[in-house]
Design a protein around this motif. Sequence first.
Motif, short mmCIF file in Angstrom:
data_model
loop_
_atom_site.label_atom_id
_atom_site.label_comp_id
_atom_site.label_asym_id
_atom_site.label_seq_id
_atom_site.Cartn_x
_atom_site.Cartn_y
_atom_site.Cartn_z
N THR A 71 0.83 -1.22 0.00
CA THR A 71 0.00 0.00 0.00
C THR A 71 0.86 1.27 0.00
O THR A 71 0.59 2.22 -0.74
N THR A 265 -1.33 5.19 5.91
CA THR A 265 -1.21 3.99 5.07
C THR A 265 -2.39 3.06 5.34
O THR A 265 -2.98 2.47 4.41
N SER A 269 -5.05 1.93 2.63
CA SER A 269 -5.23 0.50 2.33
C SER A 269 -6.71 0.16 2.20
O SER A 269 -7.09 -0.74 1.47
N SER A 273 -5.84 1.40 -1.95
CA SER A 273 -4.67 0.51 -2.02
C SER A 273 -3.48 1.26 -2.62
O SER A 273 -3.37 2.47 -2.48
N ASN A 274 -2.63 0.51 -3.34
CA ASN A 274 -1.41 1.16 -3.84
C ASN A 274 -1.69 2.00 -5.08
O ASN A 274 -2.70 1.83 -5.76
#
Length: 403
Positions: A71, A265, A269, A273-274
């Motif tokens: 993430t 983070t 998440s 997400s990333n």
Amino acid sequence: MSKKPRVSRRVGSVAPSATLAIDAKAKALKAAGEDVIGYGAGEPDFPTPGVIVEAAAKACLDGANHHYTPTAGLQRLRVAIAEKTLRDSHLSVRPSQVLVTNGGKHAIANAFATLLDPGDEVLVPSPYWTTYPEVIALCGGVPVVVPTDASSGFKAGPEDLERYATDKTKMLLFVSPSNPTGAVYSREQIRALGQLALERGWWVLTDEIYEHLVYGKNEQHSIPVVVEGLSERCVVVNGVSKTYAMTGWRVGWMIGPEDVIDAATNLQSQETSNVDNVAQCAALAALESDPSLFEEMRKIFDRRRKKIHERLNAIPGVSCVEPEGAFYAFPSLSGVLGKNLHGRCARNTLELAEIVLDEVKVAFVPGEAFGAPGYGRFSYALSDEDLEEGMERLAELFSKARD
Ligand SMILES: Cc1ncc(COP(=O)(O)O)c(C=O)c1O
């Protein structure tokens, strides 16, 4: 029948981005064949440099990059961001203090969501970038506008902040170089603001997205470096969008104390997400590239900056402080308000922007979008020819203004 609103009050109260709106209107007119000169854009007019695009194409062909990343971002990108921050800002951070986000805007939203509780006040010097107050309010915070004007070069001093601070003040929003004014704070000015924040225990969100776009004698300084001890309560926002002409790739980051980055983070998440894996590889290539890559673009912006500043000040009814950074000029247009322009009269800059677009097909963003009625934001991220042509049209229209 339920009386509940279809759209939540929270989201329903978000104002649309006026900068994107004017840009969209100008683009639509252009697509319809109109000869529009657009000063509305908030992005470099250059393509992303070839080495970055090539790195992305290569990453795309590698199946290893077709999956989720952690993430917080690719570890090698977080390392590169930490190294870049030390190199460019002299701020020493660990990779674990970096969260890679979907552009700088997402980093700002993450930071406010992570730090603000309902009712927490954030000092926002105006003219401000239109996103800040909206995102603060969306996160339950209260944006407290601290007005500045051309007499200070649109820079807030500690006495301005003191005037608007209360016991509910949690944060200061700081941006230099500034959108929309192009103001760049000196080291001493930054020290004065940072010192006050430190004494009062305020958090500082410092938006450094235009860090490399500074001109003349002006220099970029990072507030947690200038004021020792501030980094414990400071979030730095940055990204590749403006420096590397990568606005469409959507890669930014936030840097802060580890507990804040861990919490942000966690939030990310559950939300997004990333960041796109291939775009992260492209950002890595950007950060590893030779600085001459953006230096070329900076020089071109500097040339246009001088030109637009000179041209604007030569137009009747217009006066413009010299922009020191970013790629915006922010002139006062109050001299043409209330005047007869081709039989029409603008009472404010919102109306003036419409008249100018209709009459001479020139688009700029009215100051109301930035909490600064009477002004207009002119981006000089457009070709030299268009820049000249637009100024000529504006001069032609305004020189015929009658009482
Ligand atoms: C002051 C400022 N901060 C942050 C951003 C966001 O940049 P990004 O495109 O990376 O989300 C912008 C973009 O216009 C900006 O002007």
